[in-house]
Design an enzyme around this catalytic site. Structure first.
Site, PDB file in Angstrom:
ATOM      1  N   LYS A 256     -42.241  87.805   3.343  1.00  0.00           N
ATOM      2  CA  LYS A 256     -43.059  88.964   3.187  1.00  0.00           C
ATOM      3  C   LYS A 256     -43.198  89.838   4.241  1.00  0.00           C
ATOM      4  O   LYS A 256     -43.647  89.118   5.451  1.00  0.00           O
ATOM      5  CB  LYS A 256     -44.680  88.222   2.711  1.00  0.00           C
ATOM      6  N   ASP A 261     -51.846  95.119   6.502  1.00  0.00           N
ATOM      7  CA  ASP A 261     -52.633  95.025   5.116  1.00  0.00           C
ATOM      8  C   ASP A 261     -54.102  95.555   5.373  1.00  0.00           C
ATOM      9  O   ASP A 261     -54.873  94.955   5.744  1.00  0.00           O
ATOM     10  CB  ASP A 261     -52.416  93.482   4.910  1.00  0.00           C
ATOM     11  N   LYS A 268     -60.291  95.448   2.942  1.00  0.00           N
ATOM     12  CA  LYS A 268     -60.783  94.584   3.698  1.00  0.00           C
ATOM     13  C   LYS A 268     -61.842  94.897   4.572  1.00  0.00           C
ATOM     14  O   LYS A 268     -61.924  96.332   4.906  1.00  0.00           O
ATOM     15  CB  LYS A 268     -59.652  93.872   4.700  1.00  0.00           C
ATOM     16  N   ASP A 279     -49.043  90.567   9.203  1.00  0.00           N
ATOM     17  CA  ASP A 279     -48.843  90.316   7.822  1.00  0.00           C
ATOM     18  C   ASP A 279     -47.152  90.437   7.345  1.00  0.00           C
ATOM     19  O   ASP A 279     -46.720  90.312   6.142  1.00  0.00           O
ATOM     20  CB  ASP A 279     -49.654  91.222   6.698  1.00  0.00           C
ATOM     21  N   ASP A 338     -55.756  93.454  -2.921  1.00  0.00           N
ATOM     22  CA  ASP A 338     -55.666  92.747  -1.710  1.00  0.00           C
ATOM     23  C   ASP A 338     -54.465  91.515  -1.883  1.00  0.00           C
ATOM     24  O   ASP A 338     -54.296  91.009  -0.874  1.00  0.00           O
ATOM     25  CB  ASP A 338     -56.849  92.474  -1.179  1.00  0.00           C
ATOM     26  N   GLU A 340     -51.711  91.527  -2.564  1.00  0.00           N
ATOM     27  CA  GLU A 340     -50.421  92.501  -2.592  1.00  0.00           C
ATOM     28  C   GLU A 340     -48.854  91.521  -2.117  1.00  0.00           C
ATOM     29  O   GLU A 340     -47.834  91.863  -2.688  1.00  0.00           O
ATOM     30  CB  GLU A 340     -50.516  93.558  -1.625  1.00  0.00           C
ATOM     31  N   ARG A 342     -47.980  88.595  -2.892  1.00  0.00           N
ATOM     32  CA  ARG A 342     -47.334  87.840  -4.185  1.00  0.00           C
ATOM     33  C   ARG A 342     -46.608  89.090  -5.023  1.00  0.00           C
ATOM     34  O   ARG A 342     -45.557  88.664  -5.594  1.00  0.00           O
ATOM     35  CB  ARG A 342     -48.486  87.142  -4.943  1.00  0.00           C
TER      36      ARG A 342
HETATM   37  N1  BES Z   1     -52.470  89.102   4.054  1.00  0.00           N
HETATM   38  C1  BES Z   1     -53.427  88.250   3.353  1.00  0.00           C
HETATM   39  C2  BES Z   1     -53.564  86.761   3.704  1.00  0.00           C
HETATM   40  C3  BES Z   1     -54.014  86.428   4.958  1.00  0.00           C
HETATM   41  C4  BES Z   1     -55.592  86.132   5.452  1.00  0.00           C
HETATM   42  C5  BES Z   1     -53.142  86.167   6.172  1.00  0.00           C
HETATM   43  C6  BES Z   1     -55.813  85.828   6.927  1.00  0.00           C
HETATM   44  C7  BES Z   1     -53.479  85.903   7.501  1.00  0.00           C
HETATM   45  C8  BES Z   1     -54.898  85.543   7.658  1.00  0.00           C
HETATM   46  C9  BES Z   1     -53.134  88.551   1.788  1.00  0.00           C
HETATM   47  O1  BES Z   1     -52.468  89.749   1.600  1.00  0.00           O
HETATM   48  C10 BES Z   1     -54.580  88.598   1.295  1.00  0.00           C
HETATM   49  O2  BES Z   1     -55.325  89.307   1.433  1.00  0.00           O
HETATM   50  N2  BES Z   1     -55.029  87.542   0.363  1.00  0.00           N
HETATM   51  C11 BES Z   1     -56.051  87.457  -0.205  1.00  0.00           C
HETATM   52  C12 BES Z   1     -56.137  87.350  -1.683  1.00  0.00           C
HETATM   53  C13 BES Z   1     -57.133  87.447  -2.595  1.00  0.00           C
HETATM   54  C14 BES Z   1     -57.500  88.794  -2.625  1.00  0.00           C
HETATM   55  C15 BES Z   1     -56.752  86.687  -3.828  1.00  0.00           C
HETATM   56  C16 BES Z   1     -56.864  86.368   0.261  1.00  0.00           C
HETATM   57  O3  BES Z   1     -56.418  85.120   0.802  1.00  0.00           O
HETATM   58  O4  BES Z   1     -58.316  86.402   0.713  1.00  0.00           O
HETATM   59 ZN    ZN Z   2     -51.534  90.375   2.790  1.00  0.00          ZN
HETATM   60 MN    MN Z   3     -54.132  91.371   1.327  1.00  0.00          MN
END
Ligand code: BES
Ligand code: ZN
Ligand code: MN
Length: 489
Positions: A256, A261, A268, A279, A338, A340, A342
């Protein structure tokens, strides 16, 4: 890069800046005090130091003598050595020494190679500082990295192993540099250029970069959707090393590469966004792994595929609630911009399967905050549709101290990803969120032997620990190189 030199014996006349002497926990349990026994008697009798793992005692006699606690003799292993020697390096840095000598402990229950590996990794991984963004504080107090480490009491035949460990550490450093770097500097274009420069640097590597036009041609609608809010073009980076052309085995690593992000329109909050330059750790990791595999000339075929883009916010951003078509043809209702990671991984894996015919595919991603809730910062989650692959990763985890834990892919939860208007939803809310993310990815791998590593926690720590001396750890490089070595023929 620190140079490790092996030396059979040490002459008392020789000069040294800092001599590290190993010490087991327990009364009178010196590992090897060599010629410094007498100097040690009094301080050791005082009880100030008793060899607890990572404890240090500094004495002065013809140079600095550092007693280093290795912990209890029967509990020693690769990880305890990495941690103990990391303490020695941290202390050496405070004294601004450039060279250390160390007496290698004799550990009957461990193979010489494993002892050497534990100590070397502890030293190499700790001897790193991310300082390119500091200015004032560094003028007064520059971080002093070690330049040379003499290992006393080892035979010369370990040269090759030391060279290998040094090369792997370089891969870890590369990953740390890219992940720690400013998101404004480590852009999609910069990552693409990094792949091209790795290709130039090391024979056997082939870099192929798809630009936005080519990504459009491939109909990678999800990568393009995520990219819409960004002023920077996306790329699909391929870095391939065919080290065993006779074999049909081809391991494809998908990383990824979200260089920043923001969450997109599902923006966020500032706190959650502040670490989001991390990220693209998956992309950095797979590039470093393939480069390292080539540098080590491993007899494996391995290719890194990294979709790289920002997930930014703009009037042109992709939208919560709209449906986007993936390269595979499946349509996705994006209920959360968010989620993104996947999306870009789905298209990258579809591309990887079509163009690279993987016999095994492993994706590496800072995919969910949910994996940190589940496993904390120091353990990555592994999701796999293949038991052998999960087992092999567990073996490499054990060997490297890069902790992973297998998580279930509970098929019933796929229901949570059902959409009324499209084939799939991209997000299923908080419950088992790292698993529903993995289940989403699974929809794009078909029957390929596949594992997904979610290292949102372990790739980027809130504060440095042991031999992880910066926020970015480089986690995954040693794990995957170990995995590739075990698949080399
Ligand atoms: N990049 C984030 C995940 C992340 C969170 C990485 C904390 C490192 C530290 C990812 O893109 C994300 O935002 N995931 C969300 C998914 C949700 C919206 C279903 C999450 O995990 O909150
Ligand atoms: Zn992310
Ligand atoms: Mn995200």
């Amino acid at each position: 890069m620190l140079k490790i030199v092996c030396q059979k014996a040490f002459e008392k006349r020789e000069l040294f800046e800092l001599m590290v002497l190993p010490y087991w926990e327990g009364p009178g349990e010196a590992a090897d005090l060599s010629m410094w026994k007498e100097i040690a008697v009094q301080p050791l009798a005082s009880g100030d130091f008793n060899g607890k793992a990572g404890d240090t005692l500094l004495l002065y006699s013809q140079g600095r003598l550092l007693f280093l606690g290795l912990g209890k003799k029967d509990a020693v292993n690769g990880e305890s050595l990495r941690r103990a020697y990391s303490a020695a390096v941290r202390l050496a840095q405070t004294k601004k020494v450039k060279t250390i000598h160390l007496v290698v402990p004799k550990i009957p229950k461990m193979a010489d190679e494993d002892v050497l590996r534990g100590i070397s990794e502890g030293i190499l991984l700790t001897n790193y500082s991310f300082s390119q963004l500091k200015y004032d504080s560094l003028k007064e107090n520059p971080v002093c990295l070690l330049e040379k480490a003499y290992f006393i009491g080892l035979e010369m035949k370990h040269e090759a192993l030391i060279q290998k460990l040094t090369q792997i550490a370089a891969g870890v450093y590369l990953t740390r540099e890219l992940v720690n770097g400013n998101a404004d500097d480590v852009t999609p274009k910069m990552l693409a250029e990094t792949a091209l420069s790795l290709e130039k640097r090391t024979p056997g590597l082939k870099a192929t970069i798809l630009d936005k036009k080519q990504i459009e041609k491939e109909k990678m609608g999800l990568l393009l959707a995520v990219n819409r809010g960004s002023s920077m073009d996306p790329y699909l980076i391929n870095l391939s090393y065919q080290g065993n052309p006779k074999s049909k085995e081809h391991i494809v690593l998908v990383g990824k590469g979200i260089t920043y992000d923001t969450g997109g329109l599902a923006l966020k909050p500032a706190d959650g966004m502040a670490t989001m330059k991390c990220d693209m750790a998956g992309a950095a990791t797979v590039l470093a792994v393939v480069h390292t595999a080539a540098a080590l000339q491993l007899k494996v075929n391995v290719t890194a595929v990294a979709p790289v883009t920002e997930n930014a916010i703009d009037a042109n951003s992709y939208k919560n609630g709209d449906v986007y078509r993936s390269m595979s043809g499946k349509t996705i209702e994006v209920n959360n911009t968010d989620a993104e990671g996947r999306l870009v991984l789905a298209d990258a894996m579809t591309y990887a399967i079509k163009h690279w015919q993987p016999t095994k595919m492993i994706d590496v991603a800072t995919l969910t905050g949910g994996i940190i809730i589940a496993l904390g910062e120091e353990i990555a989650g592994v999701f796999a549709n293949d038991d052998q692959l999960a087992k092999d990763l567990a073996i490499s985890s054990e060997a490297t101290g890069e902790n992973v834990w297998r998580m279930p892919l509970h098929a019933d939860y796929k229901e949570m990803l059902k959409s009324e208007t499209a084939d799939l939803l991209n997000s299923a809310g908080k419950s088992a969120s790292s698993m529903t993310a993995a289940l989403f990815l699974q929809e794009f791998v078909g029957s390929v032997h596949w594992a997904h590593i979610d290292f949102a926690g372990s790739s980027y720590l809130s504060k440095p620990k042991y031999y992880n001396t910066s926020k970015a750890t480089g986690f995954g490089v040693r794990l995957l190189i170990d995995f590739l070595e075990r698949h080399a023929t």
